[in-house]
Design an enzyme around this catalytic site. Structure first.
Site, PDB file in Angstrom:
ATOM      1  N   GLN A 100      35.909  28.394  23.299  1.00  0.00           N
ATOM      2  CA  GLN A 100      36.326  29.020  22.036  1.00  0.00           C
ATOM      3  C   GLN A 100      36.528  30.517  22.258  1.00  0.00           C
ATOM      4  O   GLN A 100      36.935  31.228  21.356  1.00  0.00           O
ATOM      5  CB  GLN A 100      35.240  28.811  20.981  1.00  0.00           C
ATOM      6  CG  GLN A 100      34.966  27.343  20.671  1.00  0.00           C
ATOM      7  CD  GLN A 100      33.677  27.188  19.865  1.00  0.00           C
ATOM      8  OE1 GLN A 100      33.667  27.286  18.650  1.00  0.00           O
ATOM      9  NE2 GLN A 100      32.570  26.958  20.559  1.00  0.00           N
ATOM     10  N   HIS A 118      40.864  29.017  20.860  1.00  0.00           N
ATOM     11  CA  HIS A 118      41.067  30.085  19.863  1.00  0.00           C
ATOM     12  C   HIS A 118      41.924  31.230  20.390  1.00  0.00           C
ATOM     13  O   HIS A 118      41.834  32.352  19.904  1.00  0.00           O
ATOM     14  CB  HIS A 118      39.707  30.598  19.360  1.00  0.00           C
ATOM     15  CG  HIS A 118      38.961  29.575  18.545  1.00  0.00           C
ATOM     16  ND1 HIS A 118      37.602  29.634  18.330  1.00  0.00           N
ATOM     17  CD2 HIS A 118      39.410  28.464  17.891  1.00  0.00           C
ATOM     18  CE1 HIS A 118      37.241  28.598  17.574  1.00  0.00           C
ATOM     19  NE2 HIS A 118      38.315  27.875  17.306  1.00  0.00           N
ATOM     20  N   CYS A 129      59.180  36.935  14.242  1.00  0.00           N
ATOM     21  CA  CYS A 129      60.055  36.114  15.099  1.00  0.00           C
ATOM     22  C   CYS A 129      59.281  35.404  16.217  1.00  0.00           C
ATOM     23  O   CYS A 129      59.867  34.662  16.995  1.00  0.00           O
ATOM     24  CB  CYS A 129      61.176  36.965  15.689  1.00  0.00           C
ATOM     25  SG  CYS A 129      60.617  38.127  16.950  1.00  0.00           S
ATOM     26  N   CYS A 146      57.535  44.789  16.427  1.00  0.00           N
ATOM     27  CA  CYS A 146      58.531  44.093  17.249  1.00  0.00           C
ATOM     28  C   CYS A 146      59.890  44.756  17.050  1.00  0.00           C
ATOM     29  O   CYS A 146      60.109  45.452  16.057  1.00  0.00           O
ATOM     30  CB  CYS A 146      58.573  42.647  16.767  1.00  0.00           C
ATOM     31  SG  CYS A 146      59.824  41.625  17.508  1.00  0.00           S
ATOM     32  N   SER A 187      27.313  28.416  18.286  1.00  0.00           N
ATOM     33  CA  SER A 187      26.548  28.046  17.083  1.00  0.00           C
ATOM     34  C   SER A 187      27.061  26.728  16.524  1.00  0.00           C
ATOM     35  O   SER A 187      26.419  26.124  15.672  1.00  0.00           O
ATOM     36  CB  SER A 187      26.656  29.154  16.030  1.00  0.00           C
ATOM     37  OG  SER A 187      28.017  29.374  15.703  1.00  0.00           O
ATOM     38  N   GLU A 213      18.827  29.239  20.898  1.00  0.00           N
ATOM     39  CA  GLU A 213      18.152  28.715  19.703  1.00  0.00           C
ATOM     40  C   GLU A 213      18.766  27.387  19.285  1.00  0.00           C
ATOM     41  O   GLU A 213      19.811  26.985  19.796  1.00  0.00           O
ATOM     42  CB  GLU A 213      18.201  29.740  18.562  1.00  0.00           C
ATOM     43  CG  GLU A 213      19.591  30.160  18.176  1.00  0.00           C
ATOM     44  CD  GLU A 213      19.625  31.366  17.236  1.00  0.00           C
ATOM     45  OE1 GLU A 213      18.699  32.198  17.265  1.00  0.00           O
ATOM     46  OE2 GLU A 213      20.602  31.458  16.471  1.00  0.00           O
TER      47      GLU A 213
HETATM   48  C1  BJW Z   1      23.322  32.065  23.714  1.00  0.00           C
HETATM   49  C2  BJW Z   1      23.094  33.211  24.466  1.00  0.00           C
HETATM   50  C3  BJW Z   1      22.783  33.044  25.839  1.00  0.00           C
HETATM   51  C4  BJW Z   1      23.543  33.812  22.444  1.00  0.00           C
HETATM   52  N1  BJW Z   1      22.733  31.819  26.364  1.00  0.00           N
HETATM   53  N2  BJW Z   1      23.244  30.871  24.243  1.00  0.00           N
HETATM   54  C5  BJW Z   1      34.553  24.641   4.986  1.00  0.00           C
HETATM   55  C6  BJW Z   1      34.851  25.765   4.216  1.00  0.00           C
HETATM   56  C7  BJW Z   1      35.834  26.681   4.603  1.00  0.00           C
HETATM   57  C8  BJW Z   1      36.535  26.481   5.749  1.00  0.00           C
HETATM   58  C9  BJW Z   1      36.229  25.356   6.511  1.00  0.00           C
HETATM   59  C10 BJW Z   1      35.273  24.445   6.141  1.00  0.00           C
HETATM   60  N3  BJW Z   1      35.200  23.480   7.095  1.00  0.00           N
HETATM   61  C11 BJW Z   1      36.087  23.774   8.030  1.00  0.00           C
HETATM   62  C12 BJW Z   1      36.726  24.905   7.703  1.00  0.00           C
HETATM   63  C13 BJW Z   1      37.751  25.571   8.452  1.00  0.00           C
HETATM   64  C14 BJW Z   1      37.283  26.701   9.315  1.00  0.00           C
HETATM   65  C15 BJW Z   1      35.788  26.642   9.619  1.00  0.00           C
HETATM   66  O1  BJW Z   1      35.345  26.005  10.544  1.00  0.00           O
HETATM   67  N4  BJW Z   1      34.988  27.330   8.833  1.00  0.00           N
HETATM   68  C16 BJW Z   1      33.515  27.267   8.939  1.00  0.00           C
HETATM   69  C17 BJW Z   1      32.965  28.570   9.534  1.00  0.00           C
HETATM   70  C18 BJW Z   1      32.981  26.992   7.568  1.00  0.00           C
HETATM   71  N5  BJW Z   1      38.058  26.552  10.532  1.00  0.00           N
HETATM   72  C19 BJW Z   1      39.277  27.061  10.636  1.00  0.00           C
HETATM   73  O2  BJW Z   1      39.812  27.695   9.742  1.00  0.00           O
HETATM   74  C20 BJW Z   1      40.022  26.728  11.914  1.00  0.00           C
HETATM   75  N6  BJW Z   1      41.316  26.211  11.637  1.00  0.00           N
HETATM   76  C21 BJW Z   1      41.497  25.088  10.934  1.00  0.00           C
HETATM   77  O3  BJW Z   1      40.573  24.450  10.464  1.00  0.00           O
HETATM   78  O4  BJW Z   1      42.806  24.736  10.823  1.00  0.00           O
HETATM   79  C22 BJW Z   1      43.151  23.695   9.908  1.00  0.00           C
HETATM   80  C23 BJW Z   1      43.583  24.331   8.607  1.00  0.00           C
HETATM   81  C24 BJW Z   1      44.811  24.927   8.539  1.00  0.00           C
HETATM   82  C25 BJW Z   1      45.224  25.470   7.325  1.00  0.00           C
HETATM   83  C26 BJW Z   1      44.374  25.469   6.234  1.00  0.00           C
HETATM   84  C27 BJW Z   1      43.104  24.908   6.331  1.00  0.00           C
HETATM   85  C28 BJW Z   1      42.703  24.327   7.548  1.00  0.00           C
HETATM   86  C29 BJW Z   1      40.235  27.983  12.738  1.00  0.00           C
HETATM   87  C30 BJW Z   1      38.954  28.590  13.212  1.00  0.00           C
HETATM   88  C31 BJW Z   1      39.247  29.886  13.950  1.00  0.00           C
HETATM   89  C32 BJW Z   1      37.981  30.587  14.408  1.00  0.00           C
HETATM   90  N7  BJW Z   1      38.341  31.858  14.897  1.00  0.00           N
HETATM   91  C33 BJW Z   1      37.319  32.725  15.482  1.00  0.00           C
HETATM   92  C34 BJW Z   1      37.986  34.071  15.864  1.00  0.00           C
HETATM   93  C35 BJW Z   1      38.800  33.907  17.142  1.00  0.00           C
HETATM   94  C36 BJW Z   1      39.393  35.176  17.607  1.00  0.00           C
HETATM   95  C37 BJW Z   1      38.348  36.223  17.938  1.00  0.00           C
HETATM   96  O5  BJW Z   1      37.513  36.045  18.844  1.00  0.00           O
HETATM   97  O6  BJW Z   1      38.388  37.244  17.279  1.00  0.00           O
HETATM   98  O7  BJW Z   1      36.758  32.110  16.649  1.00  0.00           O
HETATM   99  S1  BJW Z   1      35.909  32.916  14.432  1.00  0.00           S
HETATM  100  C38 BJW Z   1      34.707  32.932  15.725  1.00  0.00           C
HETATM  101  O8  BJW Z   1      33.844  31.771  15.633  1.00  0.00           O
HETATM  102  C39 BJW Z   1      35.522  32.768  17.019  1.00  0.00           C
HETATM  103  C40 BJW Z   1      34.628  31.847  17.807  1.00  0.00           C
HETATM  104  O9  BJW Z   1      35.379  31.217  18.812  1.00  0.00           O
HETATM  105  C41 BJW Z   1      34.100  30.914  16.753  1.00  0.00           C
HETATM  106  C42 BJW Z   1      32.847  30.184  17.135  1.00  0.00           C
HETATM  107  O10 BJW Z   1      31.805  31.078  17.381  1.00  0.00           O
HETATM  108  P1  BJW Z   1      30.813  30.792  18.605  1.00  0.00           P
HETATM  109  O11 BJW Z   1      31.542  30.875  19.872  1.00  0.00           O
HETATM  110  O12 BJW Z   1      30.048  29.561  18.342  1.00  0.00           O
HETATM  111  O13 BJW Z   1      29.878  32.095  18.547  1.00  0.00           O
HETATM  112  P2  BJW Z   1      28.603  32.384  17.622  1.00  0.00           P
HETATM  113  O14 BJW Z   1      28.411  33.843  17.634  1.00  0.00           O
HETATM  114  O15 BJW Z   1      28.734  31.725  16.317  1.00  0.00           O
HETATM  115  O16 BJW Z   1      27.382  31.678  18.371  1.00  0.00           O
HETATM  116  C43 BJW Z   1      26.883  32.176  19.589  1.00  0.00           C
HETATM  117  C44 BJW Z   1      25.775  31.254  20.055  1.00  0.00           C
HETATM  118  O17 BJW Z   1      25.356  31.639  21.341  1.00  0.00           O
HETATM  119  C45 BJW Z   1      24.544  31.288  19.144  1.00  0.00           C
HETATM  120  O18 BJW Z   1      24.185  29.944  18.828  1.00  0.00           O
HETATM  121  C46 BJW Z   1      23.473  31.952  20.030  1.00  0.00           C
HETATM  122  O19 BJW Z   1      22.177  31.433  19.776  1.00  0.00           O
HETATM  123  C47 BJW Z   1      23.955  31.586  21.415  1.00  0.00           C
HETATM  124  N8  BJW Z   1      23.569  32.505  22.514  1.00  0.00           N
HETATM  125  N9  BJW Z   1      23.193  34.328  23.719  1.00  0.00           N
HETATM  126  C48 BJW Z   1      22.924  30.765  25.603  1.00  0.00           C
HETATM  127  N10 BJW Z   1      22.503  34.134  26.720  1.00  0.00           N
HETATM  128 ZN    ZN Z   2      59.840  39.984  15.923  1.00  0.00          ZN
END
Ligand code: BJW
Ligand code: ZN
Length: 246
Positions: A100, A118, A129, A146, A187, A213
């Site tokens: 991700q 992602h 465009c 652009c 997470s 965690e």
């Molecule tokens: C360690 C550690 C160590 C720390 N060792 N571990 C209900 C309500 C509203 C919306 C939704 C819903 N259900 C689903 C949705 C849709 C939504 C969603 O999921 N929302 C929920 C949050 C509620 N999803 C979307 O919108 C997705 N698209 C989609 O569904 O399309 C269909 C659609 C189209 C049109 C209309 C509607 C639907 C897209 C999701 C895009 C996520 N984008 C981001 C930003 C990316 C760009 C950027 O980086 O800036 O992606 S958000 C952010 O979260 C990023 C990450 O990839 C993603 C996940 O986070 P991740 O990687 O899990 O990080 P953390 O920080 O959360 O966790 C870190 C973990 O590491 C922790 O657990 C720590 O404990 C651990 N850790 N150190 C081991 N050393």
């Molecule tokens: Zn353009």
């Protein structure tokens, strides 16, 4: 940290292993996570920054955030967790990374089969465009535009946006055929990415979670190791190698 013998046995019988990774795998490289105690989004809600409406309201602010992260990412190095995953390629027939993260650290560590769910911070495109601009952008006159006049944005997936189809389908196929599916440093609250863990589980994979965690997935994982990915993954590989060589 004691690694379960049954996990090593499962690995011995495995051809396809998958690492599904999130921000936590890069935290030991100095890149902040989004959630959790040190997350960058403790103060700013992710849904408010990482979405297209926020970009249209205030592209300067969103770009400032990505440029800040890009600087940190460029200085960062892959850590022991990224390197161990790359080294797994020497021991298993088929190793897939589904990440991700947008930080390129798996590629820089040497993994060669990677699905980026992602996007990637190194790419940008025009919102109008869709032309790609992957070179260094010039911010001297504000947010870069652009040649067609459209704003240029980073090629990352924001909330409400679809994941790149080829990346998601590739990840889904890998999840379906995986023998062991590692879930590392996520997470597991963002969908559809987190749903791949259920795909793997339903397809018969052994699910192994590595996190500092508990997460919503801890209850479905056969093995959970709570600690740093950069310590636990090398321990698993060392244990595996010592048993294979005896
Ligand atoms: C360690 C550690 C160590 C720390 N060792 N571990 C209900 C309500 C509203 C919306 C939704 C819903 N259900 C689903 C949705 C849709 C939504 C969603 O999921 N929302 C929920 C949050 C509620 N999803 C979307 O919108 C997705 N698209 C989609 O569904 O399309 C269909 C659609 C189209 C049109 C209309 C509607 C639907 C897209 C999701 C895009 C996520 N984008 C981001 C930003 C990316 C760009 C950027 O980086 O800036 O992606 S958000 C952010 O979260 C990023 C990450 O990839 C993603 C996940 O986070 P991740 O990687 O899990 O990080 P953390 O920080 O959360 O966790 C870190 C973990 O590491 C922790 O657990 C720590 O404990 C651990 N850790 N150190 C081991 N050393
Ligand atoms: Zn353009």
């Amino acid at each position: 940290m004691q690694i379960d013998n049954n996990l090593i046995e499962a690995l011995k019988d495995s051809e396809s292993i998958v690492f599904f990774t999130g921000a936590g795998i890069s935290s030991e490289s100095g890149i902040a996570t989004f959630r959790g105690k040190d997350g960058i989004w403790n103060k700013l809600r992710p849904e408010e920054l990482a979405n297209f409406n926020a970009f249209m309201r205030n592209p300067e602010m969103v770009w400032e955030w990505y440029n800040h992260r890009k600087k940190i990412i460029h200085k960062a190095q892959p850590n022991a967790a990224h390197r161990t995953i790359a080294e797994m390629q020497n021991h298993f027939k088929d190793v897939t990374v589904i990440t991700q993260n947008i930080d390129n650290l798996h590629r820089r560590a040497g993994s060669n089969k990677i699905y980026e769910l992602h996007g990637n911070i190194e790419r940008n495109f025009c919102i109008n465009c869709k032309k790609f601009y992957n070179e260094e952008l010039d911010f001297s006159d504000g947010v870069p535009k652009c040649e067609c006049g459209g704003l240029i944005r980073p090629d990352v997936v924001w909330f409400g946006e679809f994941l790149p189809e080829d990346q998601f389908l590739g990840g889904e196929r890998a999840a379906m055929k995986s023998d062991v599916f590692f879930v590392v440093g996520t997470s597991a609250v963002v969908y559809p990415a987190a749903g791949l863990v259920y795909v793997a589980k339903q397809s018969g994979a052994t699910v192994v979670e590595i996190n500092i965690e508990e997460t919503p997935l801890s209850s479905i994982a056969q093995y959970s190791y709570f600690g740093k990915a950069g310590e636990i993954l090398p321990t698993i590989l060392e244990e595996y190698k010592s048993i294979i060589n005896t």
